[in-house]
Design a protein around this motif. Structure first.
Motif, mmCIF file in Angstrom:
data_model
loop_
_atom_site.group_PDB
_atom_site.id
_atom_site.type_symbol
_atom_site.label_atom_id
_atom_site.label_comp_id
_atom_site.label_asym_id
_atom_site.label_seq_id
_atom_site.Cartn_x
_atom_site.Cartn_y
_atom_site.Cartn_z
ATOM 1 N N GLN A 1 -30.447 14.840 29.740
ATOM 2 C CA GLN A 1 -31.705 15.577 30.354
ATOM 3 C C GLN A 1 -32.541 15.724 29.583
ATOM 4 O OE1 GLN A 1 -30.361 18.519 33.189
ATOM 5 N NE2 GLN A 1 -28.759 17.302 33.837
ATOM 6 N N ALA A 2 -33.981 15.409 29.969
ATOM 7 C CA ALA A 2 -35.712 15.157 29.917
ATOM 8 C C ALA A 2 -35.837 16.381 30.359
ATOM 9 C CB ALA A 2 -36.181 14.608 29.601
ATOM 10 N N LEU A 3 -36.797 17.435 30.162
ATOM 11 C CA LEU A 3 -38.022 17.741 30.861
ATOM 12 C C LEU A 3 -38.979 17.365 31.118
ATOM 13 C CD1 LEU A 3 -38.106 21.027 31.693
ATOM 14 C CD2 LEU A 3 -39.421 21.411 29.754
ATOM 15 N N PRO A 4 -39.546 16.722 31.912
ATOM 16 C CA PRO A 4 -40.192 16.210 32.453
ATOM 17 C C PRO A 4 -42.365 16.739 31.847
ATOM 18 C CG PRO A 4 -38.863 15.510 33.685
ATOM 19 C CD PRO A 4 -38.487 16.813 32.719
ATOM 20 N N PRO A 5 -42.688 16.498 31.368
ATOM 21 C CA PRO A 5 -43.333 14.453 31.462
ATOM 22 C C PRO A 5 -42.711 14.524 29.762
ATOM 23 C CG PRO A 5 -45.093 16.153 30.690
ATOM 24 C CD PRO A 5 -44.265 17.186 31.140
ATOM 25 N N SER A 6 -42.067 15.333 29.067
ATOM 26 C CA SER A 6 -41.476 14.805 27.695
ATOM 27 C C SER A 6 -39.802 13.972 28.151
ATOM 28 C CB SER A 6 -41.514 15.783 27.208
ATOM 29 O OG SER A 6 -40.978 15.574 25.772
ATOM 30 N N ASP A 7 -39.942 13.018 27.138
ATOM 31 C CA ASP A 7 -38.435 11.746 26.630
ATOM 32 C C ASP A 7 -37.438 12.664 25.860
ATOM 33 O OD1 ASP A 7 -40.158 11.061 24.840
ATOM 34 O OD2 ASP A 7 -39.502 8.894 25.384
ATOM 35 N N LEU A 8 -38.130 13.884 25.494
ATOM 36 C CA LEU A 8 -36.919 14.554 24.297
ATOM 37 C C LEU A 8 -36.064 15.022 25.065
ATOM 38 C CD1 LEU A 8 -39.457 16.561 22.413
ATOM 39 C CD2 LEU A 8 -38.769 14.402 21.701
ATOM 40 N N THR A 9 -34.809 14.666 24.837
ATOM 41 C CA THR A 9 -33.355 15.530 24.946
ATOM 42 C C THR A 9 -32.721 15.837 23.793
ATOM 43 O OG1 THR A 9 -31.716 12.956 24.515
ATOM 44 C CG2 THR A 9 -33.145 13.190 26.749
ATOM 45 N N LEU A 10 -31.809 16.252 24.040
ATOM 46 C CA LEU A 10 -31.204 17.332 23.202
ATOM 47 C C LEU A 10 -29.684 16.098 22.438
ATOM 48 C CD1 LEU A 10 -30.340 20.705 24.989
ATOM 49 C CD2 LEU A 10 -30.852 20.340 23.434
ATOM 50 N N GLY A 11 -29.593 15.569 23.473
ATOM 51 C CA GLY A 11 -29.254 13.739 22.141
ATOM 52 C C GLY A 11 -29.827 13.761 21.265
ATOM 53 N N GLY A 12 -30.816 12.983 21.629
ATOM 54 C CA GLY A 12 -31.663 12.482 20.717
ATOM 55 C C GLY A 12 -31.708 13.366 19.823
ATOM 56 N N MET A 13 -32.409 14.865 20.137
ATOM 57 C CA MET A 13 -32.591 16.128 18.898
ATOM 58 C C MET A 13 -31.866 15.292 18.072
ATOM 59 S SD MET A 13 -34.370 19.394 19.149
ATOM 60 C CE MET A 13 -34.735 18.869 20.697
ATOM 61 N N LEU A 14 -30.728 15.861 18.442
ATOM 62 C CA LEU A 14 -29.195 15.786 17.398
ATOM 63 C C LEU A 14 -29.283 14.116 16.578
ATOM 64 C CD1 LEU A 14 -26.410 16.954 19.804
ATOM 65 C CD2 LEU A 14 -27.422 18.225 17.875
ATOM 66 N N LYS A 15 -29.078 13.521 16.730
ATOM 67 C CA LYS A 15 -29.639 11.803 16.602
ATOM 68 C C LYS A 15 -30.587 12.203 15.431
ATOM 69 C CE LYS A 15 -28.560 6.745 16.596
ATOM 70 N NZ LYS A 15 -27.861 6.320 17.730
ATOM 71 N N HIS A 16 -32.222 12.451 15.787
ATOM 72 C CA HIS A 16 -33.477 11.760 14.987
ATOM 73 C C HIS A 16 -33.170 13.353 14.149
ATOM 74 C CE1 HIS A 16 -36.466 12.813 14.135
ATOM 75 N NE2 HIS A 16 -37.442 13.876 14.244
ATOM 76 N N LEU A 17 -32.328 14.537 14.142
ATOM 77 C CA LEU A 17 -32.154 15.301 13.242
ATOM 78 C C LEU A 17 -30.668 14.556 12.524
ATOM 79 C CD1 LEU A 17 -32.424 18.442 14.779
ATOM 80 C CD2 LEU A 17 -34.636 17.765 12.785
ATOM 81 N N ALA A 18 -30.186 13.942 12.639
ATOM 82 C CA ALA A 18 -29.074 13.059 11.538
ATOM 83 C C ALA A 18 -29.857 12.155 10.488
ATOM 84 C CB ALA A 18 -28.470 12.877 12.300
#
Length: 178
Positions: free
Chosen positions: A43-60
């Motif tokens: 789930q994103a918080l529009p208008p951003s497309d950031l997600t917590l899942g994406g954040m976990l993978k990005h930080l990895a």
């Protein structure tokens, strides 16, 4: 999953303080995603497309990029070694969509463990925080950063994303005390 988060000490040497803050924010990000379903991680918080899942993978990815690739001069580990970066420069964020929470968390935990081993090895040689990393940050300019810069940058990276994670988590389930 239980994630233990310790608070940085009030006093320590520079290495100890930087590592404590980094560890605190690593745990903070994992806690922000804990208890959520796979669908909620998408789930994103529009208008951003950031997600917590994406954040976990990005930080990895960021962990591997700075500690394994730059500091220790290792080649990228999977899945970064075959990622289609030319097709999608934000592949780390976007490719997390549909991934299981356990998979994303494990990817980050493994990256943190590799990072800590690289950091321990670099500090064991006695050159301290002023040592330069093995790969230049900007090869065209020959600019190479120090280990101190990497640690400060990683604290900054996690802190910035912790703020994003606060907003995302609250928009998902109203949680504000994670």
């Amino acid at each position: 999953m239980t994630i233990e988060r310790t608070h940085p000490p009030a006093a320590s040497d520079e290495v100890g303080m930087l590592r404590a803050f980094l560890d605190h924010y690593r745990a903070t990000l994992r806690m922000q995603a804990s208890g959520l379903t796979d669908a909620q991680l998408d789930q994103a918080l529009p208008p951003s497309d950031l997600t917590l899942g994406g954040m976990l993978k990005h930080l990895a990815f960021v962990e591997d990029y700075w500690f394994s690739y730059n500091l220790a001069a290792r080649e990228p580990s999977p899945p970064w070694d075959t990622a289609p970066w030319d097709d999608d420069p934000d592949w780390d964020w976007h490719s997390a969509s549909g991934a299981a929470h356990a998979e994303l968390d494990a990817l980050l935990v493994e990256a943190i463990e590799r990072s800590d081993r690289c950091l321990d090895a670099a500090l064991a040689d006695g050159r301290g925080l002023d040592q330069q990393v093995a790969r230049p940050r900007d090869p065209a300019k020959g600019e190479t950063v120090t280990l101190r810069w990497v640690l400060v940058h990683m604290v900054e990276e996690y802190c910035r994303h912790a703020g994003h994670a606060d907003l995302l988590r609250q928009s998902i389930d109203g949680a504000t005390d994670v």
